[in-house]
Design an enzyme around this catalytic site. Structure first.
Site, PDB file in Angstrom:
ATOM      1  N   THR A 114      53.892   9.694-111.564  1.00  0.00           N
ATOM      2  CA  THR A 114      53.424  10.634-112.791  1.00  0.00           C
ATOM      3  C   THR A 114      53.707  12.206-112.007  1.00  0.00           C
ATOM      4  O   THR A 114      54.167  12.029-110.935  1.00  0.00           O
ATOM      5  CB  THR A 114      52.263  10.445-112.960  1.00  0.00           C
TER       6      THR A 114
ATOM      7  N   GLY B  35      47.113   2.792-111.404  1.00  0.00           N
ATOM      8  CA  GLY B  35      46.144   3.105-112.326  1.00  0.00           C
ATOM      9  C   GLY B  35      45.565   2.041-113.065  1.00  0.00           C
ATOM     10  O   GLY B  35      45.619   0.900-112.655  1.00  0.00           O
ATOM     11  N   ASP B  36      44.826   2.318-113.950  1.00  0.00           N
ATOM     12  CA  ASP B  36      43.882   1.222-114.964  1.00  0.00           C
ATOM     13  C   ASP B  36      43.093   0.324-113.892  1.00  0.00           C
ATOM     14  O   ASP B  36      42.994  -0.879-114.159  1.00  0.00           O
ATOM     15  CB  ASP B  36      45.126   0.314-115.606  1.00  0.00           C
ATOM     16  N   GLU B  37      42.697   0.920-112.859  1.00  0.00           N
ATOM     17  CA  GLU B  37      41.805   0.239-111.943  1.00  0.00           C
ATOM     18  C   GLU B  37      40.367  -0.147-112.370  1.00  0.00           C
ATOM     19  O   GLU B  37      39.755  -0.854-111.840  1.00  0.00           O
ATOM     20  CB  GLU B  37      41.692   0.685-110.614  1.00  0.00           C
TER      21      GLU B  37
ATOM     22  N   HIS C  54      41.331   5.915-120.119  1.00  0.00           N
ATOM     23  CA  HIS C  54      40.329   5.027-119.551  1.00  0.00           C
ATOM     24  C   HIS C  54      39.452   4.371-120.481  1.00  0.00           C
ATOM     25  O   HIS C  54      39.027   5.058-121.548  1.00  0.00           O
ATOM     26  CB  HIS C  54      39.146   6.061-118.727  1.00  0.00           C
TER      27      HIS C  54
ATOM     28  N   GLY D 183      32.143  -6.988-114.508  1.00  0.00           N
ATOM     29  CA  GLY D 183      32.235  -6.941-115.814  1.00  0.00           C
ATOM     30  C   GLY D 183      32.438  -5.457-116.234  1.00  0.00           C
ATOM     31  O   GLY D 183      32.282  -4.604-115.835  1.00  0.00           O
TER      32      GLY D 183
HETATM   33  P1  GDP Z   1      40.982   3.401-115.566  1.00  0.00           P
HETATM   34  O1  GDP Z   1      42.143   4.280-116.100  1.00  0.00           O
HETATM   35  O2  GDP Z   1      40.986   3.144-114.007  1.00  0.00           O
HETATM   36  O3  GDP Z   1      39.836   3.841-116.187  1.00  0.00           O
HETATM   37  O4  GDP Z   1      41.214   1.852-116.306  1.00  0.00           O
HETATM   38  P2  GDP Z   1      41.553   1.476-117.608  1.00  0.00           P
HETATM   39  O5  GDP Z   1      40.171   1.798-118.331  1.00  0.00           O
HETATM   40  O6  GDP Z   1      42.675   1.639-118.263  1.00  0.00           O
HETATM   41  O7  GDP Z   1      41.330  -0.039-117.396  1.00  0.00           O
HETATM   42  C1  GDP Z   1      40.442  -0.872-116.891  1.00  0.00           C
HETATM   43  C2  GDP Z   1      39.967  -1.909-117.940  1.00  0.00           C
HETATM   44  O8  GDP Z   1      39.342  -2.823-117.270  1.00  0.00           O
HETATM   45  C3  GDP Z   1      39.180  -1.331-119.030  1.00  0.00           C
HETATM   46  O9  GDP Z   1      39.480  -2.259-120.181  1.00  0.00           O
HETATM   47  C4  GDP Z   1      37.819  -1.780-118.549  1.00  0.00           C
HETATM   48  O10 GDP Z   1      36.785  -1.911-119.739  1.00  0.00           O
HETATM   49  C5  GDP Z   1      37.829  -2.960-117.809  1.00  0.00           C
HETATM   50  N1  GDP Z   1      37.011  -3.152-116.958  1.00  0.00           N
HETATM   51  C6  GDP Z   1      36.662  -2.312-116.031  1.00  0.00           C
HETATM   52  N2  GDP Z   1      35.892  -2.785-114.875  1.00  0.00           N
HETATM   53  C7  GDP Z   1      35.956  -4.161-115.242  1.00  0.00           C
HETATM   54  C8  GDP Z   1      35.253  -5.505-114.806  1.00  0.00           C
HETATM   55  O11 GDP Z   1      34.736  -5.354-113.518  1.00  0.00           O
HETATM   56  N3  GDP Z   1      35.476  -6.673-115.404  1.00  0.00           N
HETATM   57  C9  GDP Z   1      36.252  -6.449-116.555  1.00  0.00           C
HETATM   58  N4  GDP Z   1      36.410  -7.803-117.152  1.00  0.00           N
HETATM   59  N5  GDP Z   1      36.710  -5.564-117.025  1.00  0.00           N
HETATM   60  C10 GDP Z   1      36.499  -4.299-116.393  1.00  0.00           C
END
Ligand code: GDP
Length: 424
Positions: free
Chosen positions: A237, A11-13, A40, A415
């Site tokens: 989960t 998760g958190d990818e 997310h 980013g």
């Molecule tokens: P999700 O649950 O898979 O949607 O992931 P999360 O939102 O929990 O965690 C991903 C984090 O990485 C978030 O804070 C995003 O804003 C951030 N993020 C996503 N892609 C990138 C990236 O390419 N670079 C950086 N620096 N942050 C990113």
């Protein structure tokens, strides 16, 4: 056509960012599993938002956001979230809630807390959002489906059955206040009035949309390694995190899922307990945690510091395979720009033998990482739009990972913003 956006890891990818980005060219975005237990984080023109239940496509005028039948629907949380994005200046989204979705009840949240408290040190590190008690009740056939809210006879008899069962546990196992039938009925009536305007026969809606050649995105929560069947059971989960489950949790034929965009993060992070082979600790971990994501690696739902580690080729290859990846979106690569050298986990050593196949949990607990070190690129890659403009060592890192995964990396995210993406 249907595209799924799912995670290969814990998760958190960065699925939220990829979904928000792909939603520009989609008509419908569906959440198909999980609940408000994970989040997310999305950074776009309106600001920075943490979504828990709403699909990450809610920021566009042209999209419909759907809560599928597979979701654990926490109605007050959903409504708070809708209010939050409206307060943030986002136009009121079009939302449909499946009449077959089931409802997270306040007692699910309490049972989650009580059980974690009872287990003490042996707890699962649950986010205490009620998800495990919710799915247990769903499969024990004492859950509430949204459509049942509109039938008082059904509600009354179910409430009586539930109180009878739950109160035994509350009294004798947890020593906590008992449930009251009239209070539960009141809650259910409140929920009925809240969801009534949004309830829909979602599978018919999606069937019609497919016949009209609309594009549907299925947005997964968490990742392969948290799947109850294929993940690190029991530290998983309670609903399937795999693209295949998208067909069930949304209500579309499996063969309609033509693209499985599998999101893989350039290093590892995980919340909650469980084996994490490439985990790092102390200063090395603090540094990566502080620099990670868009504001450090802290849970979008709980604010808890996430565990972090080096990229794990073994887990990610397996993660992509179980998702059936057609495309890999490789994310958060910019964060690694500070490192002179970047260790990558290329194998697991278990009882003296090295494997690149992801093992079952009992073996995983014994695995030690086999690390290979790649040279860093030592610069900020944000703002770069073309693959060829990336520093050579950065491209080498991507190509090394791609080879280890055996699935094509077609997108590189450098980013958190919507436009910070490099297509290959
Ligand atoms: P999700 O649950 O898979 O949607 O992931 P999360 O939102 O929990 O965690 C991903 C984090 O990485 C978030 O804070 C995003 O804003 C951030 N993020 C996503 N892609 C990138 C990236 O390419 N670079 C950086 N620096 N942050 C990113």
């Amino acid at each position: 056509m249907v595209k799924a956006v799912v995670g290969a890891n814990w998760g958190d990818e960065g699925k939220g960012k990829i979904t928000d980005m792909l939603a520009e060219n989609a008509d419908i975005i569906v959440r198909f599993q999980g609940g408000a237990n994970a989040g997310h984080t999305i950074v776009n023109d309106y600001g920075r938002f943490a979504l828990h239940t709403l699909p990450s496509g809610v920021f566009y005028n042209h999209t419909t956001s759907v809560i599928g039948n597979g979701v654990a629907l926490d109605i007050p949380k959903l409504f708070n979230e809708i209010q939050q994005i409206i307060n943030g200046g986002v136009p009121k989204p079009k939302i449909l809630i499946s009449d077959r979705a089931q409802i997270v009840m306040p007692y699910h949240v309490l049972f989650d807390e009580y059980e974690e408290e009872r287990l003490g040190k042996a707890s699962f590190g649950s986010t205490k959002s009620g998800i495990a008690p919710f799915y247990s009740d769903k499969y024990a056939k004492i859950g509430f489906q949204v459509q049942e809210l509109f039938d008082d006879e059904i509600l009354k008899s179910k409430v009586a059955r539930i109180c009878e069962k739950k109160n035994v546990l509350l009294e004798h196992l947890y020593h906590k206040p008992l449930l009251k039938e009239d209070e539960l009925m009141n809650t259910l009536h409140e929920y009925r009035d809240m969801v009534a305007p949004y309830v829909a026969d979602v599978s018919s809606f999606l069937d019609k949309a497919l016949k009209e050649n609309k594009t549907i995105l299925l947005e997964g929560q968490l990742g392969t390694l948290k799947d109850p069947d294929h993940g690190i059971y029991p530290m998983v989960t309670s609903s399937s995190t795999l693209a295949a489950y998208g067909a069930i949790g949304a209500g579309v034929p499996p063969y309609e899922i033509k693209q499985v965009v599998t999101v893989v993060k350039a290093y590892s992070s995980a919340v909650g307990a469980g084996a994490f082979v490439s985990e790092i600790f102390d200063d090395e971990a603090d540094e990566l945690r502080k620099r990670g994501g868009d504001k450090g690696e802290f849970g979008a739902t709980t604010g808890r510091p996430r565990r972090v580690g080096w990229f794990d080729c073994v887990a990610s290859k397996y993660g992509c395979r179980m998702q059936g990846a057609t495309d890999v979106a490789f994310t958060v690569l910019d964060v690694l720009g500070y490192l002179d050298e970047i260790p990558v986990c290329v194998g697991y050593e278990i009882d003296g033998e090295v494997t690149t196949e992801f093992p079952v949990t009992s073996k995983l607990e014994k695995a030690k990482p086999v690390l290979k070190t790649l040279p860093g690129w030592k610069c900020d890659i944000r703002g770069i739009k073309e693959y060829d403009k990336l520093p050579e060592n950065c491209r080498k890192y991507i190509e090394f990972v791609e080879e280890q995964l055996g699935f094509p990396i077609t997108m590189v995210s450098n980013g958190p913003g919507r436009d910070e993406i490099i297509y290959r």
